[in-house]
Design a protein around this motif. Sequence first.
Motif, PDB file in Angstrom:
ATOM      1  N   HIS A 169       0.937  -1.526  -0.379  1.00 17.38           N
ATOM      2  CA  HIS A 169      -0.011   0.323  -0.003  1.00 17.38           C
ATOM      3  C   HIS A 169       0.635   1.267  -0.219  1.00 17.38           C
ATOM      4  O   HIS A 169       1.122   1.974  -0.640  1.00 17.38           O
ATOM      5  CB  HIS A 169      -0.968   0.091   1.627  1.00 17.38           C
ATOM      6  N   SER A 170       1.496   1.318   0.908  1.00 19.01           N
ATOM      7  CA  SER A 170       2.340   2.503   0.523  1.00 19.01           C
ATOM      8  C   SER A 170       3.512   2.413  -0.058  1.00 19.01           C
ATOM      9  O   SER A 170       3.625   3.623  -0.754  1.00 19.01           O
ATOM     10  CB  SER A 170       3.440   2.639   2.097  1.00 19.01           C
ATOM     11  N   GLU A 171       3.948   1.368  -0.634  1.00 17.11           N
ATOM     12  CA  GLU A 171       5.139   1.331  -1.525  1.00 17.11           C
ATOM     13  C   GLU A 171       4.428   2.296  -2.335  1.00 17.11           C
ATOM     14  O   GLU A 171       5.059   2.974  -3.562  1.00 17.11           O
ATOM     15  CB  GLU A 171       5.856  -0.022  -1.742  1.00 17.11           C
ATOM     16  N   GLY A 172       3.119   1.407  -2.551  1.00 12.96           N
ATOM     17  CA  GLY A 172       2.552   1.837  -4.126  1.00 12.96           C
ATOM     18  C   GLY A 172       1.991   3.141  -4.479  1.00 12.96           C
ATOM     19  O   GLY A 172       1.689   3.380  -4.984  1.00 12.96           O
ATOM     20  N   LEU A 173       1.224   3.526  -3.149  1.00 14.00           N
ATOM     21  CA  LEU A 173       1.030   4.902  -2.925  1.00 14.00           C
ATOM     22  C   LEU A 173       2.626   5.637  -3.200  1.00 14.00           C
ATOM     23  O   LEU A 173       2.362   6.621  -4.585  1.00 14.00           O
ATOM     24  CB  LEU A 173       0.702   5.306  -2.174  1.00 14.00           C
ATOM     25  N   ALA A 174       3.836   5.661  -3.232  1.00 13.26           N
ATOM     26  CA  ALA A 174       4.615   6.268  -2.946  1.00 13.26           C
ATOM     27  C   ALA A 174       5.359   6.202  -4.452  1.00 13.26           C
ATOM     28  O   ALA A 174       6.015   6.928  -5.329  1.00 13.26           O
ATOM     29  CB  ALA A 174       6.141   5.799  -2.550  1.00 13.26           C
ATOM     30  N   ARG A 175       5.313   5.215  -5.595  1.00 14.96           N
ATOM     31  CA  ARG A 175       5.797   4.753  -6.593  1.00 14.96           C
ATOM     32  C   ARG A 175       4.190   5.440  -7.972  1.00 14.96           C
ATOM     33  O   ARG A 175       4.831   6.137  -8.609  1.00 14.96           O
ATOM     34  CB  ARG A 175       4.769   3.054  -7.032  1.00 14.96           C
ATOM     35  N   ASP A 176       2.709   5.155  -7.208  1.00 15.67           N
ATOM     36  CA  ASP A 176       1.990   5.401  -8.277  1.00 15.67           C
ATOM     37  C   ASP A 176       1.916   7.923  -8.173  1.00 15.67           C
ATOM     38  O   ASP A 176       1.759   7.922  -9.650  1.00 15.67           O
ATOM     39  CB  ASP A 176       0.789   5.300  -7.861  1.00 15.67           C
ATOM     40  N   ILE A 177       1.618   8.309  -7.514  1.00  9.37           N
ATOM     41  CA  ILE A 177       1.544   9.546  -6.918  1.00  9.37           C
ATOM     42  C   ILE A 177       3.069  10.347  -6.927  1.00  9.37           C
ATOM     43  O   ILE A 177       4.335   9.839  -6.005  1.00  9.37           O
ATOM     44  CB  ILE A 177       1.472   9.888  -5.555  1.00  9.37           C
ATOM     45  N   ASP A 178       3.391  10.903  -7.812  1.00  7.68           N
ATOM     46  CA  ASP A 178       4.361  12.067  -8.571  1.00  7.68           C
ATOM     47  C   ASP A 178       5.321  12.551  -7.540  1.00  7.68           C
ATOM     48  O   ASP A 178       4.104  13.217  -6.709  1.00  7.68           O
ATOM     49  CB  ASP A 178       4.012  12.360 -10.120  1.00  7.68           C
ATOM     50  N   GLY A 179       6.362  13.264  -6.716  1.00  7.87           N
ATOM     51  CA  GLY A 179       6.357  13.767  -6.199  1.00  7.87           C
ATOM     52  C   GLY A 179       6.245  13.079  -4.749  1.00  7.87           C
ATOM     53  O   GLY A 179       6.880  14.004  -3.557  1.00  7.87           O
ATOM     54  N   ALA A 180       5.830  12.024  -4.456  1.00  8.95           N
ATOM     55  CA  ALA A 180       5.251  11.548  -3.176  1.00  8.95           C
ATOM     56  C   ALA A 180       6.221  11.403  -2.041  1.00  8.95           C
ATOM     57  O   ALA A 180       7.474  10.259  -2.778  1.00  8.95           O
ATOM     58  CB  ALA A 180       3.964  10.479  -3.610  1.00  8.95           C
ATOM     59  N   GLU A 181       6.143  11.346  -0.910  1.00 10.47           N
ATOM     60  CA  GLU A 181       7.341  11.031   0.294  1.00 10.47           C
ATOM     61  C   GLU A 181       6.692   9.971   1.444  1.00 10.47           C
ATOM     62  O   GLU A 181       5.728  10.924   1.761  1.00 10.47           O
ATOM     63  CB  GLU A 181       7.926  12.474   0.856  1.00 10.47           C
ATOM     64  N   LEU A 182       7.923   8.868   1.203  1.00 11.00           N
ATOM     65  CA  LEU A 182       7.844   8.025   1.366  1.00 11.00           C
ATOM     66  C   LEU A 182       8.389   8.058   2.928  1.00 11.00           C
ATOM     67  O   LEU A 182       9.703   7.978   3.155  1.00 11.00           O
ATOM     68  CB  LEU A 182       7.387   6.400   1.191  1.00 11.00           C
ATOM     69  N   VAL A 183       7.613   8.071   4.887  1.00 12.87           N
ATOM     70  CA  VAL A 183       8.443   7.730   4.974  1.00 12.87           C
ATOM     71  C   VAL A 183       8.233   6.994   5.823  1.00 12.87           C
ATOM     72  O   VAL A 183       7.549   6.030   6.523  1.00 12.87           O
ATOM     73  CB  VAL A 183       8.698   9.361   6.105  1.00 12.87           C
ATOM     74  N   TRP A 184       9.616   5.752   6.037  1.00 14.70           N
ATOM     75  CA  TRP A 184       9.766   4.168   7.188  1.00 14.70           C
ATOM     76  C   TRP A 184      10.087   4.762   8.434  1.00 14.70           C
ATOM     77  O   TRP A 184      11.273   5.276   8.490  1.00 14.70           O
ATOM     78  CB  TRP A 184      10.680   3.594   6.172  1.00 14.70           C
ATOM     79  N   ILE A 185       9.182   4.253   8.963  1.00 10.33           N
ATOM     80  CA  ILE A 185       9.754   3.859  10.289  1.00 10.33           C
ATOM     81  C   ILE A 185      10.079   2.319  11.162  1.00 10.33           C
ATOM     82  O   ILE A 185       9.017   1.754  10.868  1.00 10.33           O
ATOM     83  CB  ILE A 185       8.218   5.021  11.897  1.00 10.33           C
TER      84      ILE A 185
END
Length: 347
Positions: free
Chosen positions: A282-298
């Motif tokens: 889900h999260s990695e999918g959004l980061a891949r799909d939305i241009d410029g999205a920033e993914l913050v892994w904790i």
Amino acid sequence: MLARRPVRTIMIILISSILLLLAGLAVWTRLKAREIEARHPPTGEMIDVGGYRLHAVHVPRPEGADLPPLVFIHGASGNLLDQEVPFRPKLEGRAEMLFIDRPGHGWSERGDAANNTPDGQAAAIARAMQAKGISSAIIIGHSFGGAIAASFALAHPQMTEGLVFLAPATHSWPGGIAWYYGLTRTPLIGPLFANTLALPAGLTRLESGSACVFAPNPKPVDYVDKTAPALVLRPQAFRNNAIDVANLKPYVTRVAPRYTEIKSPTVIVTGDSDSVVLAHIHSEGLARDIDGAELVWIRNLGHKPDHVTTDLAVRAIEKVAGIDVDLKVAAATAEASLATDNAVCPG
């Protein structure tokens, strides 16, 4: 013939006993639901969104606000308190805020069949915003609320100043859903189950189930009292929640390919120890799909970044609002606070 009479008598007694038990459970469920409602009454206002009403807490724009309006969307089995409790104290005085009970949850009315999928609920939220004079906002969605936030951005880009996803559920995943969701959504057995067995069974799992959602992070001692997850155990709310969850996978399977159309500034906060949703999907999918999205892994974060790493989530909101924020530093601070967490799901 004589031998059949005892069998017939036993069957009659058995069926009568089952019917009496179900009737008793139905009465107990109704009384317990009223007790839950009395303990957790509505705290906001009812907003007409076109033939039905949504319950929402509206915090007006304060003088000197440094953030745009913020709209919070809760996840499955929840209500607006799940977002208001952690975020309102952190953000009051900085922004106009709208905390909404999703259609058919908390104290909101369900509306029509359009609200059986995230796009219908996104449309209802858009109408609630318009009713309160909010022309655009940063949309914050947790878990199931992430699918609604994404749908909102697709349908209402002009109303979407930015997106913050917290442990979102937005893409198709392997496997299915818990058996009771599928059972509860069925036309005949579903209402029977929801009106007899769901509430007493759910009450026995309220604390332990909440703890599992938080794990490996400890659940706040007062979480159940403050956020009222028991509201979802009321029969109609339970059915609404089951319908939402059962419809989610086919919905996101169809809609996720469109996420590339989203152009709003986006931050995704997720944990590597989330046992509820698969963050790498889900999260990695959004980061891949939305241009410029920033993914913050904790590291060592479960499914509740809204409660466990609230300060980081606030930094994410600030970043989406255009404030110069170093989310890597904020993430490192959050990780340090979680390093020794080892709470275990009670099972």
